[in-house]
Design a protein around this motif. Structure first.
Motif, PDB file in Angstrom:
ATOM      1  N   GLN A   1     -24.309  24.059  -0.882  1.00 45.55           N
ATOM      2  CA  GLN A   1     -25.533  22.921  -0.988  1.00 45.55           C
ATOM      3  C   GLN A   1     -26.182  24.676  -2.191  1.00 45.55           C
ATOM      4  N   ARG A   2     -26.228  26.120  -1.765  1.00 44.51           N
ATOM      5  CA  ARG A   2     -26.422  27.228  -2.235  1.00 44.51           C
ATOM      6  C   ARG A   2     -26.169  26.990  -4.036  1.00 44.51           C
ATOM      7  N   VAL A   3     -25.264  26.569  -4.302  1.00 45.47           N
ATOM      8  CA  VAL A   3     -24.507  26.512  -5.672  1.00 45.47           C
ATOM      9  C   VAL A   3     -25.339  24.990  -6.274  1.00 45.47           C
ATOM     10  N   ALA A   4     -24.976  23.837  -5.118  1.00 44.99           N
ATOM     11  CA  ALA A   4     -25.902  22.744  -6.584  1.00 44.99           C
ATOM     12  C   ALA A   4     -27.200  23.135  -6.196  1.00 44.99           C
ATOM     13  N   ILE A   5     -28.339  23.993  -5.450  1.00 43.72           N
ATOM     14  CA  ILE A   5     -29.792  25.028  -5.928  1.00 43.72           C
ATOM     15  C   ILE A   5     -29.146  25.541  -7.048  1.00 43.72           C
ATOM     16  N   ALA A   6     -28.198  26.158  -7.062  1.00 44.69           N
ATOM     17  CA  ALA A   6     -28.461  27.365  -8.418  1.00 44.69           C
ATOM     18  C   ALA A   6     -27.763  25.884  -8.974  1.00 44.69           C
ATOM     19  N   ARG A   7     -27.268  25.767  -9.712  1.00 43.41           N
ATOM     20  CA  ARG A   7     -27.224  24.290 -10.630  1.00 43.41           C
ATOM     21  C   ARG A   7     -28.992  24.013 -10.818  1.00 43.41           C
ATOM     22  N   ALA A   8     -29.477  23.968 -10.104  1.00 46.96           N
ATOM     23  CA  ALA A   8     -30.667  22.799 -10.395  1.00 46.96           C
ATOM     24  C   ALA A   8     -31.736  23.918 -10.670  1.00 46.96           C
ATOM     25  N   LEU A   9     -31.941  25.833 -11.027  1.00 43.09           N
ATOM     26  CA  LEU A   9     -32.752  25.884 -10.913  1.00 43.09           C
ATOM     27  C   LEU A   9     -31.831  26.643 -12.542  1.00 43.09           C
ATOM     28  N   ALA A  10     -30.605  25.919 -13.417  1.00 37.75           N
ATOM     29  CA  ALA A  10     -30.210  26.699 -13.704  1.00 37.75           C
ATOM     30  C   ALA A  10     -30.980  26.574 -15.383  1.00 37.75           C
ATOM     31  N   LEU A  11     -31.369  25.466 -15.368  1.00 34.18           N
ATOM     32  CA  LEU A  11     -32.789  25.362 -16.823  1.00 34.18           C
ATOM     33  C   LEU A  11     -34.440  25.743 -16.957  1.00 34.18           C
ATOM     34  N   GLU A  12     -34.074  26.952 -15.820  1.00 38.15           N
ATOM     35  CA  GLU A  12     -35.686  27.233 -15.344  1.00 38.15           C
ATOM     36  C   GLU A  12     -36.284  26.087 -14.856  1.00 38.15           C
ATOM     37  N   PRO A  13     -36.167  24.797 -14.561  1.00 38.31           N
ATOM     38  CA  PRO A  13     -37.151  24.051 -14.252  1.00 38.31           C
ATOM     39  C   PRO A  13     -38.497  24.543 -13.693  1.00 38.31           C
ATOM     40  N   ASP A  14     -39.354  23.591 -13.694  1.00 35.49           N
ATOM     41  CA  ASP A  14     -41.096  23.910 -13.122  1.00 35.49           C
ATOM     42  C   ASP A  14     -40.486  23.655 -11.725  1.00 35.49           C
ATOM     43  N   VAL A  15     -40.173  21.996 -11.649  1.00 37.07           N
ATOM     44  CA  VAL A  15     -40.215  21.841  -9.898  1.00 37.07           C
ATOM     45  C   VAL A  15     -38.739  21.066  -9.858  1.00 37.07           C
ATOM     46  N   ILE A  16     -38.428  21.041  -8.440  1.00 36.77           N
ATOM     47  CA  ILE A  16     -37.046  21.075  -8.248  1.00 36.77           C
ATOM     48  C   ILE A  16     -37.718  20.263  -6.711  1.00 36.77           C
ATOM     49  N   VAL A  17     -36.959  18.812  -6.967  1.00 39.81           N
ATOM     50  CA  VAL A  17     -36.693  17.778  -6.227  1.00 39.81           C
ATOM     51  C   VAL A  17     -35.359  17.805  -4.857  1.00 39.81           C
ATOM     52  N   ALA A  18     -36.187  18.039  -3.674  1.00 44.98           N
ATOM     53  CA  ALA A  18     -34.781  17.920  -2.838  1.00 44.98           C
ATOM     54  C   ALA A  18     -35.147  16.914  -1.794  1.00 44.98           C
ATOM     55  N   ASP A  19     -33.586  16.063  -2.148  1.00 45.78           N
ATOM     56  CA  ASP A  19     -33.686  15.053  -1.385  1.00 45.78           C
ATOM     57  C   ASP A  19     -32.370  14.492  -0.580  1.00 45.78           C
ATOM     58  N   GLU A  20     -32.976  15.107   0.752  1.00 44.47           N
ATOM     59  CA  GLU A  20     -32.736  15.413   1.919  1.00 44.47           C
ATOM     60  C   GLU A  20     -31.443  16.331   2.099  1.00 44.47           C
ATOM     61  N   PRO A  21     -31.807  17.508   1.561  1.00 39.79           N
ATOM     62  CA  PRO A  21     -31.162  18.804   1.019  1.00 39.79           C
ATOM     63  C   PRO A  21     -30.004  18.985   2.544  1.00 39.79           C
ATOM     64  N   THR A  22     -30.986  18.465   3.485  1.00 45.12           N
ATOM     65  CA  THR A  22     -30.030  19.299   4.477  1.00 45.12           C
ATOM     66  C   THR A  22     -29.309  18.454   5.917  1.00 45.12           C
ATOM     67  N   SER A  23     -29.282  17.119   5.730  1.00 43.74           N
ATOM     68  CA  SER A  23     -28.626  15.961   6.636  1.00 43.74           C
ATOM     69  C   SER A  23     -26.891  15.945   6.584  1.00 43.74           C
ATOM     70  N   ALA A  24     -26.492  17.186   5.445  1.00 46.82           N
ATOM     71  CA  ALA A  24     -25.271  16.334   5.225  1.00 46.82           C
ATOM     72  C   ALA A  24     -24.869  18.013   6.044  1.00 46.82           C
ATOM     73  N   LEU A  25     -25.539  18.738   6.341  1.00 50.08           N
ATOM     74  CA  LEU A  25     -25.247  20.197   6.899  1.00 50.08           C
ATOM     75  C   LEU A  25     -25.210  20.537   8.180  1.00 50.08           C
ATOM     76  N   ASP A  26     -24.505  20.923   9.221  1.00 47.26           N
ATOM     77  CA  ASP A  26     -24.440  21.588  10.391  1.00 47.26           C
ATOM     78  C   ASP A  26     -26.134  22.059  10.503  1.00 47.26           C
ATOM     79  N   VAL A  27     -26.493  22.419  12.273  1.00 46.06           N
ATOM     80  CA  VAL A  27     -27.443  22.422  11.969  1.00 46.06           C
ATOM     81  C   VAL A  27     -27.460  23.981  11.648  1.00 46.06           C
ATOM     82  N   SER A  28     -26.684  24.528  12.163  1.00 37.30           N
ATOM     83  CA  SER A  28     -26.295  25.951  11.937  1.00 37.30           C
ATOM     84  C   SER A  28     -26.445  26.203  10.422  1.00 37.30           C
ATOM     85  N   VAL A  29     -26.303  25.887   9.856  1.00 36.63           N
ATOM     86  CA  VAL A  29     -26.898  26.426   8.237  1.00 36.63           C
ATOM     87  C   VAL A  29     -28.023  25.519   7.271  1.00 36.63           C
ATOM     88  N   ARG A  30     -29.055  24.649   8.398  1.00 36.90           N
ATOM     89  CA  ARG A  30     -29.604  23.834   8.006  1.00 36.90           C
ATOM     90  C   ARG A  30     -31.442  24.492   7.519  1.00 36.90           C
TER      91      ARG A  30
END
Length: 274
Positions: free
Chosen positions: A173-202
């Motif tokens: 998910q950190r890689v996915a976030i980095a990819r979303a930032l690659a083009l230096e956007p103004d806005v990030i839309v995070a659609d349920e970004p933690t629901s597929a992760l273990d509770v310990s890393v949410r």
């Protein structure tokens, strides 16, 4: 086409970065009759604004319209009616060129990083891909940007040579976030970004998103079915039900003094923070 092409770069706008004004999204469904198509109102007269340096939380149960609205926000779903603006410019047609320009304004982090990343691409190649597609800089500057991105999301440089399957869910998910930032956007839309992760890393991912918003002065949209998770990150909050906004306002006001019965139901049904 001044009314269709969002601008990127130049001065920082004071107004909304992305704005939906009276937006409707209507789908046709063949349920009930073979001859008559039923109209499904997935988004019904929705108006929202996304501002730099603030997180807009969007919460609602499955089928509330929040994911369709997210697709409108990132240019993946045209509105059936209403107005969509990116950096103040109205977008009416979604040609490939317009979609590329929108990609410089707003980017998305999906729910499941496993499906969002190509399993055959090394992390370095996955991060460089949007830079190559958009022809950003030189080859050397793209490689430098890739190295900066992994540092930005808290990954070691060794992650650049890994395949997604060699990483943990939180690392992917950190890689996915980095990819979303690659083009230096103004806005990030995070659609349920933690629901597929273990509770310990949410909590780690939520904190990372909050830190990035502050460090990069981003606008952010955080979409979830869990109102308590949205509480953790949002400045402003929108509650959706049946494609409509039933309540909106500053997050503290909506969460501590909810005016709508549905909002109170969501709060009562989600006692855990994460």
């Amino acid at each position: 086409m001044p009314d269709e092409s969002p601008h990127h770069g130049g001065g920082r706008r004071r107004g909304p970065l992305v704005e939906l004004d009276g937006v409707h999204v209507v789908f046709r469904s063949r349920t009930g009759s073979l001859l008559r198509a039923q109209r499904v109102h997935a988004v019904d007269d929705v108006s929202i604004q996304v501002h730099r340096g603030r997180t807009l939380g969007i919460v609602g149960e499955s089928g509330s319209g929040k994911t369709t609205m997210a697709k409108v926000l990132v240019g993946l779903q045209p509105a059936s009616s209403g107005t969509v603006r990116f950096r103040g410019e109205v977008v009416r047609r979604y040609t490939p060129r317009i979609r590329r320009r929108i990609g410089r304004v707003v980017s998305v982090v999906f729910q499941d990083p496993t499906t969002a990343l190509n399993p055959r691409l090394r992390v370095a190649d996955a991060l460089r891909d949007p830079l190559d597609v958009h022809g950003v800089g030189t080859s050397a500057s793209r490689n430098a940007r890739v190295r900066d991105l992994v540092r930005l999301v808290g990954l070691p440089a060794s992650a650049l040579d890994a395949l997604p399957g060699q990483l943990s869910g939180g690392q992917r998910q950190r890689v996915a976030i980095a990819r979303a930032l690659a083009l230096e956007p103004d806005v990030i839309v995070a659609d349920e970004p933690t629901s597929a992760l273990d509770v310990s890393v949410r909590a780690q991912i939520l904190n990372l998103l909050a830190d990035l918003k502050a460090e990069l002065n981003l606008g952010m949209v955080f979409i979830s079915h869990d109102i308590q998770t949205v509480r953790h990150v949002s400045d402003d909050l929108v509650v959706m039900r049946g494609g409509r906004i039933v309540e909106s306002g500053p997050a503290e006001q909506v969460l501590n003094r909810p005016a709508d019965d549905y909002t109170r139901t969501l709060l009562a049904a989600a006692p855990a923070l994460l």
